[in-house]
Write a protein that holds these residues in place. Structure first.
Motif, PDB file in Angstrom:
ATOM      1  N   ARG A  68      15.431  17.977 -20.188  1.00  0.00           N
ATOM      2  CA  ARG A  68      14.662  18.987 -19.458  1.00  0.00           C
ATOM      3  C   ARG A  68      14.522  20.225 -20.317  1.00  0.00           C
ATOM      4  N   THR A  69      13.283  20.700 -20.461  1.00  0.00           N
ATOM      5  CA  THR A  69      13.005  21.936 -21.187  1.00  0.00           C
ATOM      6  C   THR A  69      12.158  22.838 -20.302  1.00  0.00           C
ATOM      7  N   ALA A  70      11.812  24.000 -20.799  1.00  0.00           N
ATOM      8  CA  ALA A  70      11.032  24.954 -19.998  1.00  0.00           C
ATOM      9  C   ALA A  70       9.658  24.403 -19.641  1.00  0.00           C
ATOM     10  N   ASN A  71       9.131  23.456 -20.431  1.00  0.00           N
ATOM     11  CA  ASN A  71       7.773  22.965 -20.194  1.00  0.00           C
ATOM     12  C   ASN A  71       7.702  21.450 -20.042  1.00  0.00           C
ATOM     13  N   SER A  72       8.818  20.775 -19.869  1.00  0.00           N
ATOM     14  CA  SER A  72       8.795  19.314 -19.802  1.00  0.00           C
ATOM     15  C   SER A  72       8.233  18.841 -18.464  1.00  0.00           C
ATOM     16  N   TYR A  73       7.587  17.680 -18.501  1.00  0.00           N
ATOM     17  CA  TYR A  73       7.004  17.117 -17.281  1.00  0.00           C
ATOM     18  C   TYR A  73       6.827  15.611 -17.434  1.00  0.00           C
ATOM     19  N   SER A  74       6.608  14.955 -16.299  1.00  0.00           N
ATOM     20  CA  SER A  74       6.220  13.554 -16.261  1.00  0.00           C
ATOM     21  C   SER A  74       4.790  13.479 -15.745  1.00  0.00           C
ATOM     22  N   ALA A  75       3.936  12.766 -16.458  1.00  0.00           N
ATOM     23  CA  ALA A  75       2.540  12.586 -16.041  1.00  0.00           C
ATOM     24  C   ALA A  75       2.460  11.351 -15.149  1.00  0.00           C
ATOM     25  N   VAL A  76       1.933  11.527 -13.932  1.00  0.00           N
ATOM     26  CA  VAL A  76       1.941  10.462 -12.929  1.00  0.00           C
ATOM     27  C   VAL A  76       0.552  10.311 -12.325  1.00  0.00           C
ATOM     28  N   GLN A  77       0.087   9.071 -12.224  1.00  0.00           N
ATOM     29  CA  GLN A  77      -1.182   8.774 -11.568  1.00  0.00           C
ATOM     30  C   GLN A  77      -0.937   8.354 -10.123  1.00  0.00           C
ATOM     31  N   PHE A  78      -1.875   8.761  -9.236  1.00  0.00           N
ATOM     32  CA  PHE A  78      -1.831   8.378  -7.829  1.00  0.00           C
ATOM     33  C   PHE A  78      -3.223   7.913  -7.397  1.00  0.00           C
ATOM     34  N   ARG A  79      -3.261   6.899  -6.543  1.00  0.00           N
ATOM     35  CA  ARG A  79      -4.534   6.456  -5.954  1.00  0.00           C
ATOM     36  C   ARG A  79      -4.259   5.861  -4.578  1.00  0.00           C
ATOM     37  N   LEU A  80      -5.012   6.303  -3.584  1.00  0.00           N
ATOM     38  CA  LEU A  80      -4.890   5.790  -2.221  1.00  0.00           C
ATOM     39  C   LEU A  80      -5.921   4.690  -2.004  1.00  0.00           C
ATOM     40  N   ASP A  81      -5.444   3.485  -1.707  1.00  0.00           N
ATOM     41  CA  ASP A  81      -6.317   2.353  -1.410  1.00  0.00           C
ATOM     42  C   ASP A  81      -6.251   2.032   0.075  1.00  0.00           C
ATOM     43  N   VAL A  82      -7.413   1.908   0.693  1.00  0.00           N
ATOM     44  CA  VAL A  82      -7.509   1.463   2.088  1.00  0.00           C
ATOM     45  C   VAL A  82      -8.387   0.217   2.075  1.00  0.00           C
ATOM     46  N   ILE A  83      -7.819  -0.925   2.419  1.00  0.00           N
ATOM     47  CA  ILE A  83      -8.473  -2.212   2.211  1.00  0.00           C
ATOM     48  C   ILE A  83      -8.657  -2.919   3.550  1.00  0.00           C
ATOM     49  N   GLN A  84      -9.910  -3.307   3.845  1.00  0.00           N
ATOM     50  CA  GLN A  84     -10.177  -4.070   5.069  1.00  0.00           C
ATOM     51  C   GLN A  84     -10.022  -5.559   4.757  1.00  0.00           C
ATOM     52  N   LEU A  85      -9.264  -6.245   5.584  1.00  0.00           N
ATOM     53  CA  LEU A  85      -9.012  -7.663   5.379  1.00  0.00           C
ATOM     54  C   LEU A  85     -10.152  -8.509   5.932  1.00  0.00           C
ATOM     55  N   GLY A  86     -10.183  -9.760   5.499  1.00  0.00           N
ATOM     56  CA  GLY A  86     -11.199 -10.684   5.985  1.00  0.00           C
ATOM     57  C   GLY A  86     -10.923 -11.147   7.399  1.00  0.00           C
ATOM     58  N   THR A  87     -11.812 -11.995   7.894  1.00  0.00           N
ATOM     59  CA  THR A  87     -11.685 -12.444   9.284  1.00  0.00           C
ATOM     60  C   THR A  87     -10.451 -13.301   9.510  1.00  0.00           C
ATOM     61  N   ASP A  88      -9.894 -13.862   8.423  1.00  0.00           N
ATOM     62  CA  ASP A  88      -8.651 -14.613   8.574  1.00  0.00           C
ATOM     63  C   ASP A  88      -7.421 -13.729   8.413  1.00  0.00           C
ATOM     64  N   ASN A  89      -7.642 -12.428   8.153  1.00  0.00           N
ATOM     65  CA  ASN A  89      -6.570 -11.426   8.045  1.00  0.00           C
ATOM     66  C   ASN A  89      -5.572 -11.711   6.925  1.00  0.00           C
ATOM     67  N   SER A  90      -5.986 -12.465   5.922  1.00  0.00           N
ATOM     68  CA  SER A  90      -5.050 -12.817   4.860  1.00  0.00           C
ATOM     69  C   SER A  90      -5.522 -12.431   3.461  1.00  0.00           C
ATOM     70  N   HIS A  91      -6.746 -11.930   3.338  1.00  0.00           N
ATOM     71  CA  HIS A  91      -7.220 -11.558   2.011  1.00  0.00           C
ATOM     72  C   HIS A  91      -8.129 -10.335   2.127  1.00  0.00           C
ATOM     73  N   ALA A  92      -8.347  -9.657   0.998  1.00  0.00           N
ATOM     74  CA  ALA A  92      -9.192  -8.475   0.988  1.00  0.00           C
ATOM     75  C   ALA A  92     -10.650  -8.865   1.156  1.00  0.00           C
ATOM     76  N   CYS A  93     -11.335  -8.181   2.063  1.00  0.00           N
ATOM     77  CA  CYS A  93     -12.759  -8.398   2.290  1.00  0.00           C
ATOM     78  C   CYS A  93     -13.579  -7.232   1.766  1.00  0.00           C
ATOM     79  N   TYR A  94     -13.068  -6.011   1.958  1.00  0.00           N
ATOM     80  CA  TYR A  94     -13.789  -4.804   1.522  1.00  0.00           C
ATOM     81  C   TYR A  94     -12.778  -3.803   0.990  1.00  0.00           C
ATOM     82  N   THR A  95     -12.933  -3.439  -0.282  1.00  0.00           N
ATOM     83  CA  THR A  95     -12.079  -2.432  -0.912  1.00  0.00           C
ATOM     84  C   THR A  95     -12.955  -1.263  -1.333  1.00  0.00           C
ATOM     85  N   PRO A  96     -12.998  -0.188  -0.564  1.00  0.00           N
ATOM     86  CA  PRO A  96     -13.848   0.952  -0.897  1.00  0.00           C
ATOM     87  C   PRO A  96     -13.431   1.585  -2.221  1.00  0.00           C
TER      88      PRO A  96
END
Length: 369
Positions: free
Chosen positions: A274-302
């Motif tokens: 740890r130093t005065a300017n140290s950091y960790s660069a972290v990526q974030f992404r929110l996924d909201v996925i609608q499943l198919g009619t069988d409710n077991s696989h992705a149908c729509y991923t915006p």
């Protein structure tokens, strides 16, 4: 050297100088048109207008929360309300100190009987001269979905806490002028769903039952929170006739620099100093996925936006606040899943915090619009 208590509070050994500034100077309620939080219906907002200081505990005592804003809700059993708090503070020291914001609800008849887990956001306040959007002003957001367990009156509150293992005689001043508030959806958020991350002890995985996710150690650099982190995948059904849904996610990560007591299970050899300017660069992404009619696989991923944040070791904790509005595809199924992609790009390893005792540090909410 640092350590965190079981509410996610960091007790920080000061690396900076000390100085003193004046504290900033009850409450005012307003009605906001939707979509202030993109909730269904209108949103009530109560803002803090009177001056208030948040003090650390006395020597040898445990840190306790200071009440900032309280609202009363009269609800029918099963009703849902989305609460969002914003707590902005300035510090009377340039040193690094702990800062938490939390929302919880209780029966009106017993204010000590918290219903469910409290929602908590945490980040060290880096001082009165810290280079935030407004110098020295650090805001924390926190979201909670409250569901009435029975018909009655409930008291929900926004609360703040600070602590330090090395600095005394300081305080955090609550910023007024509409910058500190508690919002509550006015209408029942029918069919709303809530997510919590796995149990994760403040020290890491040395405690029995703790299931913290670490990135940047053991060859693991990324994960989907709520999905492939060991969680049981939750499928949420949108309401009849609904054409849009809203998703919120608050994900709290902690940097694992050398000698921090927050990351049992991460070898010292994998950590950076740890130093005065140290950091960790972290990526974030929110996924909201609608499943198919069988409710077991992705149908729509915006489409979803990936954001990179540099989490400073002085801040130590960082809550990523994400939200998105998604159209319902009538050709897909009834269920959605939520997941948050987190990837460590550089710096020391990170820990993804979850539930610590009754404090929930990583949360998700989905609402019908």
């Amino acid at each position: 050297m640092t350590d965190i208590d079981e509410s996610g509070i960091e007790n920080v050994r000061n690396l900076r100088r000390n100085t003193v500034i004046a504290a900033l100077l009850g409450l005012v309620a307003v009605l906001l048109p939707a979509p202030a939080m993109a909730d269904k219906g209108t949103v009530d907002q109560v803002s803090r207008t009177a001056s208030l200081n948040i003090y650390p505990p006395a020597a040898g005592a445990s840190a306790t929360y200071t009440n900032v804003i309280t609202v009363a809700l009269d609800l029918v059993a099963g009703e849902h309300r989305h609460l969002r708090g914003r707590l902005e503070t300035v510090s009377s020291t340039t040193g690094v100190v702990a800062f938490n914001a939390a929302i919880w609800c209780t029966p009106s008849t017993d204010l000590t009987d918290e219903i469910g887990n409290r929602a908590v956001s945490s980040r060290n306040h880096e001082g009165s001269d810290a280079s935030y959007a407004e110098t020295g002003h650090l805001p924390l957001l926190v979201d909670k979905l409250f569901t009435a367990p029975y018909t009655g009156r409930f008291i929900c509150s926004l609360n703040g806490l600070t602590a330090s293992s090395s600095i005394t005689g300081y305080h955090l001043g609550v910023v007024t002028g509409g910058k500190t508030y508690l919002q509550t959806s006015s209408d029942n958020q029918v069919g709303a769903g809530a997510w919590e991350s796995l149990p994760c002890a403040s020290q890491g995985n040395s405690q029995a039952g703790s299931q913290c996710t670490f990135l940047g150690t053991g060859g693991k650099s990324d994960v989907f929170v709520f999905y492939n982190d060991g969680s049981t995948v939750k499928k949420w059904a949108y309401g009849p006739g609904v054409t849009k849904v809203q998703a919120y996610a608050n994900v709290l990560v902690t940097t694992c620099y050398k000698s921090t007591a927050s990351c049992d299970g991460v070898p010292e050899s994998d950590r950076l100093a740890r130093t005065a300017n140290s950091y960790s660069a972290v990526q974030f992404r929110l996924d909201v996925i609608q499943l198919g009619t069988d409710n077991s696989h992705a149908c729509y991923t915006p489409p979803a936006t990936t954001v990179t944040n540099n989490v400073r070791d002085d801040a130590h904790h960082f809550t990523a606040f994400m939200n998105t509005t998604v159209d319902v595809d009538p050709n897909c199924g009834q269920y959605f899943i939520m997941r948050v992609y987190v990837k460590l790009l550089s710096g020391s390893p990170i820990k993804i915090d979850g539930v610590q005792n009754t404090s929930s540090l990583t949360n998700g909410i989905m609402l019908n619009l």
